[in-house]
Design a protein around this motif. Structure first.
Motif, mmCIF file in Angstrom:
data_model
loop_
_atom_site.group_PDB
_atom_site.id
_atom_site.type_symbol
_atom_site.label_atom_id
_atom_site.label_comp_id
_atom_site.label_asym_id
_atom_site.label_seq_id
_atom_site.Cartn_x
_atom_site.Cartn_y
_atom_site.Cartn_z
ATOM 1 N N LEU A 13 0.242 -11.724 -4.657
ATOM 2 C CA LEU A 13 -0.527 -12.309 -3.558
ATOM 3 C C LEU A 13 0.351 -12.476 -2.315
ATOM 4 O O LEU A 13 -0.077 -12.196 -1.192
ATOM 5 C CB LEU A 13 -1.138 -13.644 -3.974
ATOM 6 C CG LEU A 13 -2.059 -14.305 -2.960
ATOM 7 C CD1 LEU A 13 -3.226 -13.387 -2.591
ATOM 8 C CD2 LEU A 13 -2.591 -15.617 -3.511
ATOM 9 N N LYS A 14 1.581 -12.905 -2.529
ATOM 10 C CA LYS A 14 2.519 -13.066 -1.410
ATOM 11 C C LYS A 14 2.803 -11.705 -0.758
ATOM 12 O O LYS A 14 2.910 -11.602 0.462
ATOM 13 C CB LYS A 14 3.820 -13.708 -1.906
ATOM 14 C CG LYS A 14 4.784 -14.066 -0.804
ATOM 15 C CD LYS A 14 5.965 -14.850 -1.327
ATOM 16 C CE LYS A 14 6.878 -15.258 -0.192
ATOM 17 N NZ LYS A 14 8.010 -16.057 -0.651
ATOM 18 N N MET A 15 2.890 -10.638 -1.575
ATOM 19 C CA MET A 15 3.110 -9.296 -1.035
ATOM 20 C C MET A 15 1.925 -8.850 -0.182
ATOM 21 O O MET A 15 2.110 -8.252 0.878
ATOM 22 C CB MET A 15 3.354 -8.279 -2.161
ATOM 23 C CG MET A 15 4.736 -8.322 -2.748
ATOM 24 S SD MET A 15 5.012 -6.958 -3.890
ATOM 25 C CE MET A 15 4.876 -7.793 -5.443
ATOM 26 N N GLU A 16 0.717 -9.147 -0.643
ATOM 27 C CA GLU A 16 -0.466 -8.763 0.130
ATOM 28 C C GLU A 16 -0.471 -9.447 1.488
ATOM 29 O O GLU A 16 -0.794 -8.840 2.498
ATOM 30 C CB GLU A 16 -1.741 -9.064 -0.654
ATOM 31 C CG GLU A 16 -1.957 -8.118 -1.803
ATOM 32 C CD GLU A 16 -3.231 -8.380 -2.583
ATOM 33 O OE1 GLU A 16 -3.961 -9.350 -2.279
ATOM 34 O OE2 GLU A 16 -3.497 -7.595 -3.514
ATOM 35 N N THR A 17 -0.089 -10.708 1.516
ATOM 36 C CA THR A 17 0.000 -11.436 2.776
ATOM 37 C C THR A 17 1.143 -10.893 3.626
ATOM 38 O O THR A 17 0.995 -10.689 4.827
ATOM 39 C CB THR A 17 0.220 -12.941 2.504
ATOM 40 O OG1 THR A 17 -0.817 -13.410 1.665
ATOM 41 C CG2 THR A 17 0.247 -13.740 3.787
ATOM 42 N N PHE A 18 2.281 -10.634 2.998
ATOM 43 C CA PHE A 18 3.474 -10.171 3.712
ATOM 44 C C PHE A 18 3.244 -8.809 4.367
ATOM 45 O O PHE A 18 3.639 -8.587 5.503
ATOM 46 C CB PHE A 18 4.663 -10.102 2.748
ATOM 47 C CG PHE A 18 5.957 -9.742 3.417
ATOM 48 C CD1 PHE A 18 6.748 -10.722 4.005
ATOM 49 C CD2 PHE A 18 6.397 -8.423 3.467
ATOM 50 C CE1 PHE A 18 7.939 -10.398 4.625
ATOM 51 C CE2 PHE A 18 7.590 -8.095 4.083
ATOM 52 C CZ PHE A 18 8.364 -9.084 4.666
ATOM 53 N N PHE A 19 2.635 -7.882 3.642
ATOM 54 C CA PHE A 19 2.454 -6.528 4.173
ATOM 55 C C PHE A 19 1.271 -6.422 5.114
ATOM 56 O O PHE A 19 0.977 -5.351 5.623
ATOM 57 C CB PHE A 19 2.352 -5.517 3.028
ATOM 58 C CG PHE A 19 3.650 -5.332 2.297
ATOM 59 C CD1 PHE A 19 4.785 -4.897 2.954
ATOM 60 C CD2 PHE A 19 3.747 -5.617 0.944
ATOM 61 C CE1 PHE A 19 5.994 -4.737 2.292
ATOM 62 C CE2 PHE A 19 4.953 -5.454 0.267
ATOM 63 C CZ PHE A 19 6.076 -5.017 0.949
ATOM 64 N N GLY A 20 0.632 -7.543 5.355
ATOM 65 C CA GLY A 20 -0.329 -7.611 6.434
ATOM 66 C C GLY A 20 -1.763 -7.357 6.054
ATOM 67 O O GLY A 20 -2.061 -7.029 4.917
ATOM 68 N N PRO A 21 -2.643 -7.508 7.016
ATOM 69 C CA PRO A 21 -4.055 -7.282 6.739
ATOM 70 C C PRO A 21 -4.312 -5.810 6.436
ATOM 71 O O PRO A 21 -3.624 -4.927 6.937
ATOM 72 C CB PRO A 21 -4.743 -7.705 8.041
ATOM 73 C CG PRO A 21 -3.707 -7.558 9.095
ATOM 74 C CD PRO A 21 -2.395 -7.839 8.412
ATOM 75 N N GLY A 22 -5.299 -5.601 5.589
ATOM 76 C CA GLY A 22 -5.692 -4.229 5.277
ATOM 77 C C GLY A 22 -4.906 -3.584 4.168
ATOM 78 O O GLY A 22 -5.021 -2.383 3.945
ATOM 79 N N VAL A 23 -4.099 -4.359 3.449
ATOM 80 C CA VAL A 23 -3.296 -3.800 2.365
ATOM 81 C C VAL A 23 -3.523 -4.605 1.087
ATOM 82 O O VAL A 23 -3.344 -5.815 1.074
ATOM 83 C CB VAL A 23 -1.785 -3.796 2.708
ATOM 84 C CG1 VAL A 23 -0.951 -3.319 1.525
ATOM 85 C CG2 VAL A 23 -1.509 -2.939 3.922
ATOM 86 N N ALA A 24 -3.917 -3.904 0.045
ATOM 87 C CA ALA A 24 -3.980 -4.499 -1.285
ATOM 88 C C ALA A 24 -2.743 -4.018 -2.042
ATOM 89 O O ALA A 24 -2.254 -2.914 -1.804
ATOM 90 C CB ALA A 24 -5.245 -4.061 -2.010
ATOM 91 N N VAL A 25 -2.242 -4.846 -2.927
ATOM 92 C CA VAL A 25 -1.023 -4.507 -3.664
ATOM 93 C C VAL A 25 -1.333 -4.471 -5.153
ATOM 94 O O VAL A 25 -1.982 -5.367 -5.680
ATOM 95 C CB VAL A 25 0.104 -5.532 -3.382
ATOM 96 C CG1 VAL A 25 1.314 -5.263 -4.242
ATOM 97 C CG2 VAL A 25 0.476 -5.519 -1.906
ATOM 98 N N ALA A 26 -0.866 -3.406 -5.803
ATOM 99 C CA ALA A 26 -0.965 -3.293 -7.260
ATOM 100 C C ALA A 26 0.441 -3.114 -7.814
ATOM 101 O O ALA A 26 1.191 -2.256 -7.346
ATOM 102 C CB ALA A 26 -1.842 -2.106 -7.641
ATOM 103 N N VAL A 27 0.801 -3.939 -8.798
ATOM 104 C CA VAL A 27 2.120 -3.893 -9.411
ATOM 105 C C VAL A 27 1.953 -3.408 -10.845
ATOM 106 O O VAL A 27 1.155 -3.957 -11.597
ATOM 107 C CB VAL A 27 2.800 -5.276 -9.381
ATOM 108 C CG1 VAL A 27 4.150 -5.235 -10.070
ATOM 109 C CG2 VAL A 27 2.938 -5.776 -7.956
ATOM 110 N N GLU A 28 2.736 -2.381 -11.215
ATOM 111 C CA GLU A 28 2.636 -1.808 -12.556
ATOM 112 C C GLU A 28 4.025 -1.526 -13.110
ATOM 113 O O GLU A 28 4.940 -1.214 -12.356
ATOM 114 C CB GLU A 28 1.846 -0.493 -12.515
ATOM 115 C CG GLU A 28 0.452 -0.630 -11.943
ATOM 116 C CD GLU A 28 -0.158 0.714 -11.562
ATOM 117 O OE1 GLU A 28 0.421 1.767 -11.893
ATOM 118 O OE2 GLU A 28 -1.214 0.694 -10.915
#
Length: 191
Positions: free
Chosen positions: A150-165
């Motif tokens: 969630l912190k990564m999604e906020t950090f990388f800005g609007p319009g970006v979803a993050v998936a960690v695998e």
């Protein structure tokens, strides 16, 4: 453009060539070439050595992007574009790619434990441009990466979803996926 080749290597080659010309000119008694060779060659050679010592090589692509993915780069957010450009060029004076980003996200407890970016890829996921960052992360477990999602999604800005695998062998894949919704406004995506 400057990031596509090593300035340290260029400095070493040009500096070495001019220094050799200066030495040969000194041996043959040619004062003009001697001065030019030494006054320009030695500083360029030393500068090339300094740059080579502080050089951070570009991160390789895990797989080269297809023509379809390259065309879809127009969907990329400014953050995705900046990350791709930064990690695929020579850098100087940094210890690792994205080192300050990892520290800001709390994923770099110390220099020895910092995950290392080892490869990138560009793909389309459900028609959305996706930048994949592959890290070698022996000291930071997958659970810590996932807790920071969630912190990564906020950090990388609007319009970006993050998936960690997990990829196995202490490797973690972070996918920065272009989101179709940016701050409440729906963005049309080309299929």
């Amino acid at each position: 453009m400057l990031g596509s080749f090593s300035l340290g290597t260029v400095g070493l080659l040009v500096g070495s060539l001019l220094t050799v010309v200066g030495v040969v000119a000194y041996a043959t008694g040619n004062a003009t070439l001697n001065l030019a060779g030494f006054f320009y060659g030695v500083p360029l050679l030393l500068g090339g050595l300094a740059l080579k010592a502080a050089e951070l090589k570009p991160v390789p692509y895990r797989e080269l992007p297809t023509a379809e993915v390259i065309a879809a780069r127009s969907q990329a957010t400014p953050t995705q574009t900046q990350i791709r450009k930064d990690v695929t060029r020579y850098r100087y004076g940094q210890e690792a790619h994205l080192d300050s980003t990892l520290a800001s996200l709390g994923l770099s407890p110390s220099e020895d434990e910092r995950p290392v970016l080892v490869a990138i890829a560009e793909v389309l996921r459900n028609g959305a441009y996706t930048l994949i960052l592959e890290f070698d992360s022996p000291a930071v477990p997958l659970e810590v990466w996932q807790s920071k999602q969630l912190k990564m999604e906020t950090f990388f800005g609007p319009g970006v979803a993050v998936a960690v695998e997990a990829l196995g062998d202490n490797r973690v894949q972070v996918a920065l996926i272009r989101n179709s919704v940016v701050t409440g406004v729906t963005v049309q995506q080309d299929s």
